[in-house]
Design an enzyme around this catalytic site. Structure first.
Site: not given
Ligand code: UD1
Ligand code: CA
Length: 462
Positions: A8, A10, A15, A78, A103, A227
């Site tokens: 993932l 996107a 931050r 999400g 990430d 992040n």
């Molecule tokens: C997420 C997890 C959290 C975990 C953490 C670990 C969820 C809801 N939460 O939180 O439980 O502890 O990772 O690092 O999953 N992304 C997409 N599309 C979206 C949203 C996110 O592709 O619509 C991708 C982002 O680019 C990123 C990853 O998903 O690579 C995680 O997204 P991020 O917003 O960093 O999640 P966290 O808040 O860190």
């Molecule tokens: Ca993250």
């Protein structure tokens, strides 16, 4: 059965406070996402599906070498929603599906293999990776019941009691494919962020009385999510230490390793010795027995065996053959090719030039757009005038030429084999081989002038 991997990437990474997508921020000399894809490649997946959104084109072109299948998530609703976009791409295969975020650059192939093995052995619907951390802020907390993990609660949804839980969700999961496909469309978004949360699949598995397995990663660093820029710096530190350790175990001496940067794509020979405050970047290759003294930066260059690079030199996109000596304070700009045993010394700048075997430019020179033969001596302060304010012109200096100090060679110009350029000459026309070229005002010495002048001045002063 080989797993299919979904990565993932996107999100913009709000931050990070950057115009650059988070996945592309460099860590240890390559984009953040490369580190995740490297770990993924280590488990030889059937295919890699990459979910992109923000700056999709830029991310796509940065990851071509991994040959992922790209799926677009146009609106970032999400992590659960991101996986939904991959549903069609997942419908054909049968093996497990490993989902990770772009990430978490410190994750290793070993840990990914462990989670796959446990998943298959325990016949779970979903297996997640967790870690115990000192500061769980920002992570999803792992809520455990009598029979294991019951659910994951996000920071923003957690109660005060849940916020105290130190076991966190790494954001890395292995799913039984059919379970994932049926559950992903059933996720809701009634939570603090109004998002589809992928970790909600865990609660849904429990509701269906399916097995949830969890693996506690011994090294909490491995699951660290990047992040912010601060996280980025911590990831950089840990990755650089891993890389340096690997090279030391391969027979490279690092003096003060914490102050040595070796990019992830760099390759070093054995018995290389690197002093502190050296940065070796890009796709640089360094041969056996080289010594790199303090303060030097080498980028995308190829260096042969037993080359010495003395203090504070900058080497960019250049090639250096065996036994050459560079620096101190030398600058090799792109497309410079330095021959075997050649010497490029103090305050010498070379740009897009070839320097033949055994040739020397030891002090204060500029050599641009030039082809220099073998055993040429370029004296102190020699300037190749390659630019007239409009265009760049070539200079050819054939074998065994001696260019006297403080000469200027005004390009385009050719100095024939074995010619001598007298010190202080300005050369504007070609010099035949074996000739002496001299172009300076003949010296005149006026006897007794100095004392006559002194007397004159003293008289006036009275
Ligand atoms: C997420 C997890 C959290 C975990 C953490 C670990 C969820 C809801 N939460 O939180 O439980 O502890 O990772 O690092 O999953 N992304 C997409 N599309 C979206 C949203 C996110 O592709 O619509 C991708 C982002 O680019 C990123 C990853 O998903 O690579 C995680 O997204 P991020 O917003 O960093 O999640 P966290 O808040 O860190
Ligand atoms: Ca993250």
């Amino acid at each position: 059965m080989k797993p299919t991997v979904v990565v993932l990437a996107a999100g913009l990474g709000t931050r990070m406070k950057s115009v650059l997508a988070k996945a592309l921020h460099p860590v240890a000399g390559r984009p953040l996402i490369h580190h995740v894809l490297n770990a993924v490649s280590g488990i030889e997946p059937e295919k890699i599906i990459l979910v992109l959104g923000h700056q999709a084109d830029k991310v796509r072109s940065a990851v071509g070498e991994y040959r992922p299948e790209i799926v677009l998530q146009t609106e970032q609703l999400g992590t659960g929603h991101a996986v939904q976009q991959a549903a069609a791409a997942l419908s054909s295969g049968a093996g497990p599906v490993l989902v990770l975020c772009a990430d978490t650059p410190l994750i290793t192939s070993t840990t990914l293999q462990d989670v796959l093995d446990l998943h298959q052995k325990s016949r779970a619907a979903v297996t997640l990776i967790t870690a115990m951390v000192d500061n769980p802020f920002g992570y999803g907390r792992v809520v455990r019941g009598k029979s294991g993990v019951t659910r994951v609660v996000e920071e923003k949804d957690a109660t005060a009691a849940q916020k105290k839980i130190q076991e966190v969700n790494a954001g890395i999961y292995c799913f039984e494919r059919k379970f994932l496909l049926s559950t992903i469309s059933a996720l809701g978004r009634s939570n603090a962020q109004g998002e589809y949360y992928l970790p909600d699949t865990i609660e849904l598995a429990n509701k269906k009385k399916l097995r949830v397995s969890a693996i506690l990663c011994k090294d909490p660093n491995e699951v660290m999510g990047v992040n912010s820029r601060y996280d980025l710096s911590r990831a950089e530190e840990i990755l650089c230490r891993r890389i340096n350790r690997r090279w030391m175990l391969e027979g490279v001496t690092l003096l003060g390793p914490d102050a040595v940067f070796i990019g992830d794509e760099v390759r070093l020979g054995h018995d290389v010795m690197i002093y502190p405050n050296v940065r070796i970047e890009g796709r640089t290759r360094i041969g056996n027995g080289c010594v790199i003294y303090p303060g030097t930066r080498i980028v995308d260059s190829v260096i042969g065996d037993n080359v010495v690079v003395k203090d504070c030199s900058v080497i960019e996109e250049s090639e250096i053959a065996t036994l050459a000596i560079i620096g101190p304070f030398a600058h090799l700009r792109p497309k410079s090719v330095i021959g075997s045993r050649a010497k490029i010394g103090n305050f010498v700048e070379v740009k897009k030039s070839t320097i033949g075997e055994g040739s020397k430019a030891n002090h204060l020179a500029y050599i641009g757009d030039a082809t220099v033969g073998q055993d040429v001596n370029i004296g102190a302060g020699v300037i190749v005038c390659n630019y007239d304010g409009y265009g760049k012109y070539a200079t050819v200096i054939e074998d065994n030429v001696f260019v006297g100090s403080d000469s200027q060679l005004v390009a385009p110009v050719k100095i024939g084999r074995g010619a001598l350029i007298a010190a202080g000459s300005t050369i504007t026309r070609d010099v035949p081989g074996d000739a002496l070229a001299i172009s300076r005002v003949p010296q005149e010495s006026r006897e007794g002038f100095a004392s006559r002048r002194r007397k004159m001045k003293e008289k006036k002063a009275v």
